[in-house]
Design an enzyme around this catalytic site. Structure first.
Site, mmCIF file in Angstrom:
data_model
loop_
_atom_site.group_PDB
_atom_site.id
_atom_site.type_symbol
_atom_site.label_atom_id
_atom_site.label_comp_id
_atom_site.label_asym_id
_atom_site.label_seq_id
_atom_site.Cartn_x
_atom_site.Cartn_y
_atom_site.Cartn_z
ATOM 1 N N THR A 134 0.938 -1.162 0.042
ATOM 2 C CA THR A 134 0.041 -0.048 0.034
ATOM 3 C C THR A 134 0.913 1.292 0.171
ATOM 4 O OG1 THR A 134 -2.115 -1.027 0.962
ATOM 5 C CG2 THR A 134 -1.456 1.270 1.464
ATOM 6 N N THR B 152 5.735 11.272 7.224
ATOM 7 C CA THR B 152 5.966 11.354 8.594
ATOM 8 C C THR B 152 7.389 11.656 9.266
ATOM 9 O OG1 THR B 152 6.128 9.877 10.582
ATOM 10 C CG2 THR B 152 6.130 8.823 8.422
ATOM 11 N N ASP B 153 7.594 12.159 10.283
ATOM 12 C CA ASP B 153 8.783 12.203 11.189
ATOM 13 C C ASP B 153 9.781 11.145 10.953
ATOM 14 O OD1 ASP B 153 7.652 11.262 13.140
ATOM 15 O OD2 ASP B 153 8.049 12.794 14.610
ATOM 16 N N GLU B 154 9.001 9.840 11.093
ATOM 17 C CA GLU B 154 9.809 8.645 11.388
ATOM 18 C C GLU B 154 10.754 8.195 10.104
ATOM 19 O OE1 GLU B 154 7.287 5.494 13.035
ATOM 20 O OE2 GLU B 154 5.976 6.962 13.793
ATOM 21 N N LYS C 281 7.473 4.326 4.223
ATOM 22 C CA LYS C 281 6.883 5.868 3.870
ATOM 23 C C LYS C 281 8.068 6.775 3.308
ATOM 24 C CE LYS C 281 3.738 7.659 5.382
ATOM 25 N NZ LYS C 281 2.313 7.793 4.510
ATOM 26 N N TYR D 95 7.588 0.004 8.766
ATOM 27 C CA TYR D 95 6.772 1.130 8.361
ATOM 28 C C TYR D 95 7.163 2.437 7.821
ATOM 29 C CZ TYR D 95 3.843 5.549 9.326
ATOM 30 O OH TYR D 95 3.286 6.928 9.170
ATOM 31 N N ARG E 115 9.651 -2.532 22.168
ATOM 32 C CA ARG E 115 9.314 -3.180 20.667
ATOM 33 C C ARG E 115 10.534 -3.249 20.060
ATOM 34 N NH1 ARG E 115 6.672 2.272 17.641
ATOM 35 N NH2 ARG E 115 4.631 1.342 18.305
HETATM 36 P P1 NAD Z 1 -5.159 5.287 9.749
HETATM 37 O O1 NAD Z 1 -4.694 4.009 9.930
HETATM 38 O O2 NAD Z 1 -6.125 5.520 10.685
HETATM 39 O O3 NAD Z 1 -6.136 5.286 8.176
HETATM 40 C C1 NAD Z 1 -5.536 4.804 6.928
HETATM 41 C C2 NAD Z 1 -6.532 4.950 5.961
HETATM 42 O O4 NAD Z 1 -6.027 4.532 4.828
HETATM 43 C C3 NAD Z 1 -7.731 4.060 6.456
HETATM 44 O O5 NAD Z 1 -9.094 4.672 6.487
HETATM 45 C C4 NAD Z 1 -7.489 2.875 5.521
HETATM 46 O O6 NAD Z 1 -8.687 2.135 5.099
HETATM 47 C C5 NAD Z 1 -6.798 3.555 4.167
HETATM 48 N N1 NAD Z 1 -6.282 2.592 3.549
HETATM 49 C C6 NAD Z 1 -5.206 1.752 3.726
HETATM 50 N N2 NAD Z 1 -4.761 0.970 2.730
HETATM 51 C C7 NAD Z 1 -5.487 1.444 1.714
HETATM 52 C C8 NAD Z 1 -5.409 1.032 0.245
HETATM 53 N N3 NAD Z 1 -4.473 0.312 -0.256
HETATM 54 N N4 NAD Z 1 -6.170 1.795 -0.726
HETATM 55 C C9 NAD Z 1 -7.276 2.817 -0.048
HETATM 56 N N5 NAD Z 1 -7.212 3.099 1.098
HETATM 57 C C10 NAD Z 1 -6.259 2.412 2.130
HETATM 58 O O7 NAD Z 1 -3.977 6.362 9.680
HETATM 59 P P2 NAD Z 1 -3.906 7.723 10.077
HETATM 60 O O8 NAD Z 1 -3.159 7.746 11.201
HETATM 61 O O9 NAD Z 1 -4.916 8.584 9.708
HETATM 62 O O10 NAD Z 1 -2.477 8.126 9.091
HETATM 63 C C11 NAD Z 1 -2.798 8.840 7.853
HETATM 64 C C12 NAD Z 1 -1.600 9.151 6.943
HETATM 65 O O11 NAD Z 1 -0.967 10.087 7.761
HETATM 66 C C13 NAD Z 1 -0.751 7.937 6.738
HETATM 67 O O12 NAD Z 1 0.050 8.233 5.398
HETATM 68 C C14 NAD Z 1 0.396 7.884 7.788
HETATM 69 O O13 NAD Z 1 1.751 7.369 7.421
HETATM 70 C C15 NAD Z 1 0.464 9.808 7.951
HETATM 71 N N6 NAD Z 1 0.938 10.200 9.275
HETATM 72 C C16 NAD Z 1 0.344 9.629 10.421
HETATM 73 C C17 NAD Z 1 0.786 10.081 11.771
HETATM 74 C C18 NAD Z 1 0.103 9.788 13.076
HETATM 75 O O14 NAD Z 1 0.490 10.172 14.151
HETATM 76 N N7 NAD Z 1 -0.881 8.753 13.015
HETATM 77 C C19 NAD Z 1 1.704 11.238 11.603
HETATM 78 C C20 NAD Z 1 2.385 11.550 10.586
HETATM 79 C C21 NAD Z 1 1.816 10.935 9.456
HETATM 80 P P1 TYD Z 2 2.526 4.825 18.531
HETATM 81 O O1 TYD Z 2 1.257 5.362 18.707
HETATM 82 O O2 TYD Z 2 2.450 3.337 17.989
HETATM 83 O O3 TYD Z 2 3.253 5.583 17.378
HETATM 84 P P2 TYD Z 2 4.823 5.695 16.772
HETATM 85 O O4 TYD Z 2 5.421 4.268 17.048
HETATM 86 O O5 TYD Z 2 4.439 5.774 15.268
HETATM 87 O O6 TYD Z 2 5.325 6.830 17.282
HETATM 88 O O7 TYD Z 2 3.747 4.789 19.628
HETATM 89 C C1 TYD Z 2 3.775 5.987 20.327
HETATM 90 C C2 TYD Z 2 4.792 5.652 21.566
HETATM 91 O O8 TYD Z 2 4.359 4.821 22.478
HETATM 92 C C3 TYD Z 2 5.969 5.001 20.764
HETATM 93 O O9 TYD Z 2 7.392 5.247 21.450
HETATM 94 C C4 TYD Z 2 5.688 3.341 21.332
HETATM 95 C C5 TYD Z 2 5.044 3.680 22.299
HETATM 96 N N1 TYD Z 2 3.861 2.655 22.821
HETATM 97 C C6 TYD Z 2 3.876 1.930 23.927
HETATM 98 O O10 TYD Z 2 4.779 1.976 24.957
HETATM 99 N N2 TYD Z 2 2.878 1.043 24.273
HETATM 100 C C7 TYD Z 2 1.854 0.894 23.257
HETATM 101 O O11 TYD Z 2 1.035 -0.066 23.652
HETATM 102 C C8 TYD Z 2 1.947 1.465 22.199
HETATM 103 C C9 TYD Z 2 0.875 1.355 21.171
HETATM 104 C C10 TYD Z 2 3.026 2.427 21.858
#
Ligand code: NAD
Ligand code: TYD
Length: 342
Positions: A100, A125-127, A154, A150, A273
């Site tokens: 994806t 993402t910052d990651e 990205k 992941y 992790r």
């Molecule tokens: P999420 O997992 O909540 O949502 C992802 C969405 O994408 C879902 O609705 C899913 O159904 C859809 N999806 C997945 N695969 C698909 C495909 N093949 N075709 C069509 N739709 C598909 O994710 P989120 O937390 O809302 O993150 C959204 C974006 O922001 C991602 O690209 C993520 O990398 C980026 N991002 C997230 C964070 C965070 O803290 N969550 C931070 C920085 C960037």
């Molecule tokens: P997460 O929300 O999975 O975001 P990311 O890994 O993308 O930063 O996790 C945020 C931080 O919290 C990360 O350092 C992992 C930690 N974490 C826990 O300690 N316990 C948990 O159950 C989860 C889901 C995350």
């Protein structure tokens, strides 16, 4: 503007769609989402009868469908949220992340190039920058050094997007944001998982020593930055987004315990992790200076509102935590919690 938003039924994508519909009532939003475990039409309930929001259930890898939508709706910009988004799942199985996040992004880029005249905003993402030591912050010029499956996927997607800009002249903008929190976040991520466990008095699984640092931002502040980059960002540029709000995980968990009326005895330090990035921090000066963006939400207030949102939306949380979520939770935490230290 006519927009194609992908992943608009997920956490951040749905917040963005709701925001655009509020901000620019004349804009059409075509929302393409395949509805994985993380996609949920309930997140879009307030747009159910909105004629300017068109939901299409499809995979971003279906290039012909994407091309048809771009042509059929005279799409001017694509905002790509669709992704597999959870690091822990990428450790359990990396292939969907390649499919994806990389394959899907490539399919969208090809469709945009084939039609022409489309801006492509890649939500990143910052990651992708890897992990920091005790000091410093990621800048847009920091070399990419992803360390989880992941973040590797990205980073690859970002590289493809920029390659299409340089090779084919596609109008590409990339935003890279730090950790988001807020309403409708799927409870596999730290903040909603801890909130919902705390409501039930369940153990809160903190990975390792809990001193890993994340830079938290409210989802609405992130969406505002994306919208500004979409409408005012320069082609071929990357914009870091972050609210300068670094916290060790264990402090966030303790704040959630205080907001839910518990003491720290629910915390369980579980096995870490693998490859866990120690610290993220964003330098978002460029977005502030060039896009006029400022985060609006104070973390303490935003977290309290988020706890209140999950309290008021128990039915939503109950439905997303049914069935498949329980299997995931058992796989991810069953053995870890059995080996936990307080
Ligand atoms: P999420 O997992 O909540 O949502 C992802 C969405 O994408 C879902 O609705 C899913 O159904 C859809 N999806 C997945 N695969 C698909 C495909 N093949 N075709 C069509 N739709 C598909 O994710 P989120 O937390 O809302 O993150 C959204 C974006 O922001 C991602 O690209 C993520 O990398 C980026 N991002 C997230 C964070 C965070 O803290 N969550 C931070 C920085 C960037
Ligand atoms: P997460 O929300 O999975 O975001 P990311 O890994 O993308 O930063 O996790 C945020 C931080 O919290 C990360 O350092 C992992 C930690 N974490 C826990 O300690 N316990 C948990 O159950 C989860 C889901 C995350």
């Amino acid at each position: 503007m006519n927009l194609l938003v992908t992943g608009g039924a997920g956490f951040i994508g749905s917040a963005f769609v709701r925001m655009v519909r509020r901000r620019r009532p004349a804009d059409l939003v075509v929302n393409l989402d395949v509805l994985t475990y993380a996609g949920n039409l309930e997140n879009l309930r307030e747009l159910e009868h909105d004629p300017k929001h068109v939901f299409v259930r499809a995979d971003i890898r279906e290039r012909a469908t994407v091309e048809q939508l771009i042509r059929g709706h005279r799409i001017e910009a694509i905002v790509n949220f669709a992704a597999e988004s959870h690091v822990d799942r990428s450790i359990q199985s990396a292939a969907p992340f390649l499919d994806t996040n990389v394959g899907g992004t490539l399919s969208l880029l090809e469709a945009a190039q084939a039609v022409g005249g489309v801006r492509f905003l890649q939500v990143s993402t910052d990651e992708v920058y890897g992990s920091l030591g005790a000091t410093g912050a990621f800048e847009e010029t920091t070399p990419l050094a992803p360390r989880s499956p992941y973040s590797a996927s990205k980073a690859a997607a970002d590289c493809f997007a920029m390659a299409f800009h340089h090779t084919h002249g596609l109008d590409v903008v990339i935003t890279r944001c730090s950790n988001n929190y807020g309403p409708y976040q799927f409870p596999e991520k730290l903040i909603p998982l801890m909130i919902l466990n705390a409501f039930e008095g369940l153990p809160l699984p903190v990975y390792g020593d809990g001193l890993q640092v994340r830079d938290w931002i409210h989802v609405d502040d992130h969406c505002d930055a994306i919208d500004r980059a979409l409408t005012g960002g320069k082609s071929g540029e990357v914009y870091n987004v972050g609210a300068e709000n670094e916290r060790p995980n264990v402090d966030v968990v303790k704040a959630i315990l205080a907001l839910t009326g518990h003491d720290d005895s629910l915390i369980r330090h579980v096995p870490d992790r693998p490859g866990h990035d120690r610290r993220y921090a964003m330098d978002a000066r460029k977005a502030r200076e060039q896009l006029g963006w400022r985060p609006q939400r104070d973390f303490a207030q935003g977290l309290a509102e988020t706890v209140a949102w999950y309290r008021g939306n128990g039915a939503w949380a109950g439905r997303v935590r049914s069935g498949a979520y329980r299997d995931y939770y058992e796989r991810q935490y069953g053995d870890r919690l059995a080996r936990a230290a307080r």
